[in-house]
Every structure is written in structure tokens, then in C-alpha cells.
Scaffold this motif. Sequence first.
Motif, PDB file in Angstrom:
ATOM      1  N   UNK A  44      21.804  21.380  -9.604  1.00  0.00           N
ATOM      2  CA  UNK A  44      20.475  21.559  -9.031  1.00  0.00           C
ATOM      3  C   UNK A  44      20.482  21.300  -7.533  1.00  0.00           C
ATOM      4  N   UNK A  45      21.280  20.324  -7.119  1.00  0.00           N
ATOM      5  CA  UNK A  45      21.384  20.037  -5.686  1.00  0.00           C
ATOM      6  C   UNK A  45      21.922  21.244  -4.930  1.00  0.00           C
ATOM      7  N   UNK A  46      22.938  21.911  -5.483  1.00  0.00           N
ATOM      8  CA  UNK A  46      23.478  23.095  -4.833  1.00  0.00           C
ATOM      9  C   UNK A  46      22.439  24.214  -4.753  1.00  0.00           C
ATOM     10  N   UNK A  47      21.648  24.369  -5.807  1.00  0.00           N
ATOM     11  CA  UNK A  47      20.618  25.400  -5.800  1.00  0.00           C
ATOM     12  C   UNK A  47      19.532  25.103  -4.763  1.00  0.00           C
ATOM     13  N   UNK A  48      19.234  23.828  -4.590  1.00  0.00           N
ATOM     14  CA  UNK A  48      18.176  23.436  -3.660  1.00  0.00           C
ATOM     15  C   UNK A  48      18.664  23.287  -2.221  1.00  0.00           C
ATOM     16  N   UNK A  49      19.985  23.341  -2.020  1.00  0.00           N
ATOM     17  CA  UNK A  49      20.540  23.084  -0.691  1.00  0.00           C
ATOM     18  C   UNK A  49      19.911  23.945   0.403  1.00  0.00           C
ATOM     19  N   UNK A  50      19.738  25.259   0.209  1.00  0.00           N
ATOM     20  CA  UNK A  50      19.118  26.053   1.284  1.00  0.00           C
ATOM     21  C   UNK A  50      17.712  25.583   1.639  1.00  0.00           C
ATOM     22  N   UNK A  51      16.929  25.213   0.634  1.00  0.00           N
ATOM     23  CA  UNK A  51      15.573  24.730   0.910  1.00  0.00           C
ATOM     24  C   UNK A  51      15.597  23.383   1.608  1.00  0.00           C
ATOM     25  N   UNK A  52      16.511  22.516   1.177  1.00  0.00           N
ATOM     26  CA  UNK A  52      16.644  21.230   1.857  1.00  0.00           C
ATOM     27  C   UNK A  52      16.992  21.442   3.328  1.00  0.00           C
ATOM     28  N   UNK A  53      17.946  22.347   3.590  1.00  0.00           N
ATOM     29  CA  UNK A  53      18.357  22.613   4.962  1.00  0.00           C
ATOM     30  C   UNK A  53      17.200  23.156   5.793  1.00  0.00           C
TER      31      UNK A  53
END
Length: 234
Positions: free
Chosen positions: A198-207
Motif C-alpha cells: 500500500x505504501x508503494x501505491x500511495x508513494x506518488x500521492x505522498x510525494x
Amino acid sequence: MSSPRQLADLPYASHLRPFDGSLTVDGDYDTVHFDGGQFEGADAGQARFLESAFSAVAFTGGRYRGARFNDVWLDGVRWVGSDVADSDWLDGELIGCVLAGLEMFGTVMNRVTFHRCKFESVNLRTAELREVTFADCLLRDTDLGGAKLTDVAFPGSTLDGVRCGNARMTRVDLRDATRLDITEGFDALRGATITGGQLLELAPQFAQAIGVTVQERGDALRAPRTARRKRQGR
């Protein structure tokens, strides 16, 4: 996660009596069974529902602001376009319900479980959720802005376009959610637990949320060459 209870499983099932009458402001509804009724534009603000069951009931519009739902069971209930803000829910179980276009800001929920429920454009801003479970639910365009979530879990649930701006999370478990589409408030996930995937999927949004530009080195190098070729062709 235990299976949803049936009507007969309720400890107060033998005491239930059929609902006969109308919903009123400040009404008291104790051990009442609402079975298949339709309530359109009803005003039951500040009403109290204690040890009551709702089977295939439809609520359309209406006002239920400040109502109290204590030890209630709802199965196949459809609740659309109603004002349920500032309501209080304690020890509730909702099964296969549809909640659409509801104003539920300021709502307080304690020990409430949703099984296979569908949330569509529900406003839960500034709500307080404690020991609440969303099991196999769909939360679409749900607003949790400024809400406080403690010991909340989403096993098997899909979060689609959920907004969490300024929400506060404590021991929120998102690991078993089947989809985690959060469009606002990534910093609110500080108190949540997610998986590595899930962290990998959310990485672009986090960035994006913290202003980081993600660009591969190859992409950065090709741009100047393209620019040179254009200049040489002039």
C-alpha cells in the motif's frame, strides 16, 4: 471478524414489538422493530432508539439531527439525502445498508460495525469514531475531514476518493483494505498502519502532497537532446 448477527440472534429479539405510529421530534423508541417501512421527509431530531431493529427500511430526506441510536441493528436499510448530523451511535450493527448523500458531520460512533455497506457522498467531517469496523464496505467520496478515528479497521473494504484532511488517527488499521484511494489529507495517515504494498501505491500521492517531483534520470537527459535537435532543424 465475526459474522453479522441475524434478527433472532439479538438479545432483545423476544421483546421487540412492531412499530406502529410515526417518527417525531424527541420521540422514544424502545425495543421497536421497524420492518419494511418507508419514511420520507420525517423529522425525528433528538429522537432516541434503544434496543431496536430496522429491517429493509427506507429513509429519504428528513431530519434526524442529534438522534441517539443505542444497541441498534439495521439490515438492508437505505438512507438517502438525510440530515443525521450530531447523532450518537453506541453498540450498533449495520448489514448491507446504503448510505448516500447523508450529512453526518459531528456524529459520534462507539463500537459500531458495518458489514457490506455502501457509503456514497457521506459527510463525516469532525465525526468521532471509536472501535468502528467497516467490513467488506465501499466508501466512495466519503469526507472524513477533521474527524477523529481511534481503533478503526477496514477489512475487505474499498476506499474510493476518501478525504481525510486534518483528520486524526490512532491505531487505525488499513492493512486489509482492498483499495486505498485517498484524495486529500495524506498527513492524517500518521496514526494509521498500512502494508508495504500500500505504501508503494500511495508513494506518488505522498510525494505530491509534500511537493516532491519524481522524475527518472533518463527522462531528464532526453529533454535537452530533443531541444538541441529542434534547434538544429531550424
